[in-house]
Design a protein around this motif. Structure first.
Motif, short mmCIF file in Angstrom:
data_model
loop_
_atom_site.label_atom_id
_atom_site.label_comp_id
_atom_site.label_asym_id
_atom_site.label_seq_id
_atom_site.Cartn_x
_atom_site.Cartn_y
_atom_site.Cartn_z
N ALA A 154 198.83 35.95 -30.61
CA ALA A 154 198.87 37.31 -31.16
C ALA A 154 197.51 37.76 -31.69
O ALA A 154 197.21 38.96 -31.72
N GLY A 155 196.70 36.80 -32.12
CA GLY A 155 195.39 37.15 -32.66
C GLY A 155 195.24 36.86 -34.14
O GLY A 155 194.42 37.49 -34.82
N LYS A 156 196.02 35.90 -34.65
CA LYS A 156 195.93 35.56 -36.07
C LYS A 156 194.53 35.10 -36.46
O LYS A 156 194.02 35.46 -37.52
N SER A 157 193.91 34.30 -35.59
CA SER A 157 192.58 33.78 -35.90
C SER A 157 191.55 34.89 -36.00
O SER A 157 190.64 34.84 -36.84
N ALA A 158 191.68 35.91 -35.16
CA ALA A 158 190.74 37.04 -35.21
C ALA A 158 190.88 37.80 -36.53
O ALA A 158 189.89 38.21 -37.15
N VAL A 159 192.13 37.97 -36.97
CA VAL A 159 192.37 38.63 -38.26
C VAL A 159 191.79 37.78 -39.39
O VAL A 159 191.15 38.28 -40.32
N LEU A 160 192.01 36.48 -39.30
CA LEU A 160 191.51 35.58 -40.34
C LEU A 160 189.98 35.61 -40.41
O LEU A 160 189.40 35.63 -41.50
N GLU A 161 189.33 35.61 -39.25
CA GLU A 161 187.87 35.64 -39.24
C GLU A 161 187.33 36.93 -39.84
O GLU A 161 186.29 36.93 -40.52
N ARG A 162 188.04 38.03 -39.63
CA ARG A 162 187.59 39.29 -40.24
C ARG A 162 187.75 39.23 -41.76
O ARG A 162 186.87 39.68 -42.50
N LEU A 163 188.86 38.67 -42.22
CA LEU A 163 189.06 38.52 -43.66
C LEU A 163 187.99 37.61 -44.26
O LEU A 163 187.49 37.85 -45.37
N LYS A 164 187.61 36.59 -43.53
CA LYS A 164 186.54 35.69 -44.00
C LYS A 164 185.23 36.45 -44.11
O LYS A 164 184.49 36.29 -45.09
N ALA A 165 184.93 37.28 -43.12
CA ALA A 165 183.70 38.06 -43.15
C ALA A 165 183.67 39.04 -44.32
O ALA A 165 182.60 39.36 -44.86
N LEU A 166 184.86 39.50 -44.73
CA LEU A 166 184.94 40.43 -45.85
C LEU A 166 184.86 39.73 -47.20
O LEU A 166 184.72 40.39 -48.23
N GLY A 167 184.99 38.41 -47.21
CA GLY A 167 184.82 37.68 -48.47
C GLY A 167 185.96 36.77 -48.87
O GLY A 167 185.92 36.17 -49.94
#
Length: 394
Positions: free
Chosen positions: A208-221
């Protein structure tokens, strides 16, 4: 119902007397307003549960003036002492094993756990009115948020609408406005049971793309916790979990005794009962290790948001750690293509895996927000950014 002036010493004395006499009152803290009662008085504690509508199997935290109270009621470890020195008074509740005096005095304790010892949740609030009332009461006070169970905790006296209170100590608006963090320090490695910042749970089916969402959250802090990474680490190191798996799933181990993940996947994906059995064994271990990892994040920076990614977030126990749950969805065929490319699966195997998982409707129903990953990476990032602004930063 009496309104006590939180800045008036005479009023604070009277509030203390009310609680000492078995009454129930709302007190201000720096986080939220709390519902207080004499923790050694069974009738007073019963009134707290009735007024709040709190399940009677959920223990009540104890208000403490500082380390001296903790030592009297609890077994205070070196780690707990360090945390008190750093965070007390302040928005941190510590779960500690009860001392003999605590067990005899308090009537708010849960049943003893596997270690045979009841626990106490102790908190020293950073608010002079609450500490003054505790001192004037002269008895240990239980303190839980002054709202009906399931409703938002009040951060000002005007938001308190409970029936049955003997009084409210008006200390004005709370400075923090959200509940304290909770750290379990009953074992060597602390576990974070509730964070003082946002915790975003990210879930959804494979591809589904959970990892992509997680990486964006990581980039945001956000600090990142991946349940799958924890699971793989435990498979390599946790003899307790491996022992339970060996007893239940002998066919998932090689002749040399090594765990065979491919064999385990074949067993679990072909038999719903086997998958349920696997989850019953592994989920508690994964949750415990996730709490430890979250505790390390908290101790490094208590204000850092955390993002937890898990396909089995709902119902595993990890969902209870989250302040917001995000379902990530994508078209079925798109998901199949992604896991075929990512995991080297044949089309038939990819379809079999996806059909064995929960559908999108399940995740949508059990989450607070849905992120549709059906466009470009930029569009996905924009959707995650909106969650960050509205549900994490705020």
């Amino acid at each position: 119902m009496r309104i006590f002036d939180g800045g008036n010493d005479s009023d604070l004395r009277e509030a203390g007397a009310l609680l000492r006499g078995g009454g129930v009152a709302a007190l201000p803290t720096e986080t939220v307003y709390g519902l207080a009662a004499d923790a050694s008085n069974p009738a007073a504690i019963a009134r707290v549960y009735a007024i709040k509508g709190r399940p009677d199997n959920k223990p009540l935290p104890i208000l403490m003036a500082g380390e001296e109270d903790a030592i009297r009621l609890c077994h205070v470890t070196a780690a707990a002492r360090e945390l008190m020195a750093k965070y007390w008074p302040g928005p941190l509740t510590l779960i500690m094993n009860a001392s003999a005096q605590g067990s005899e005095t308090l009537c708010t304790l849960p049943q003893p756990g596997p270690g045979g010892c009841a626990t106490v949740g102790g908190r020293c609030p950073d608010h002079p009115a609450a500490l003054a009332v505790l001192r004037y009461a002269g008895v240990p006070l239980a303190l839980t948020s002054a709202n009906r169970s399931g409703e938002p905790p009040p951060s000002s006296p005007s938001q308190i609408s409970l029936i049955g209170l003997g009084g409210i100590v008006d200390g004005g608006p709370c400075a923090v406005g959200r509940p304290s963090a909770i750290l379990d320090v009953t074992s060597d490695a602390p576990q974070l049971l509730r964070h003082s910042a946002a915790v975003v749970g990210v879930t959804g089916g494979s591809g589904a793309g959970k990892s992509a969402v997680l990486e964006r959250l990581k980039a945001l802090g956000a600090a990142i916790v991946r349940a799958d990474d924890i699971y793989h680490k435990l498979l390599a190191s946790d003899e307790g979990m491996l022992g339970e798996l060996r007893e239940r799933f002998a066919d998932a181990f090689t002749k040399s005794g090594a765990f065979d993940r491919a064999a385990m996947r074949k067993i679990a994906f072909s038999d719903p009962a086997a998958l349920a059995g696997l989850n019953r064994i592994t989920h508690p271990y994964v949750v415990k290790e996730a709490r430890r990892k979250m505790a390390r994040v908290f101790l490094k920076d208590s204000g850092t948001p955390i993002a937890i990614e898990a396909i089995a977030l709902i119902g595993s126990g990890l969902d209870a750690l989250c302040t917001v749950k995000v379902a990530v969805t994508a078209p079925f065929l798109t998901r199949a293509e992604r896991i075929m490319s990512r995991d080297g699966l044949a089309s038939e195997d990819a379809m079999k895996r996806l059909h064995g998982q929960k559908d999108d409707a399940y995740y949508i129903k059990n989450c607070d927000i849905t992120v549709e990953n059906n466009g470009t990476a930029e569009e996905l990032n924009e959707r995650v950014d909106a969650i960050w602004e509205t549900r994490v930063k705020s």
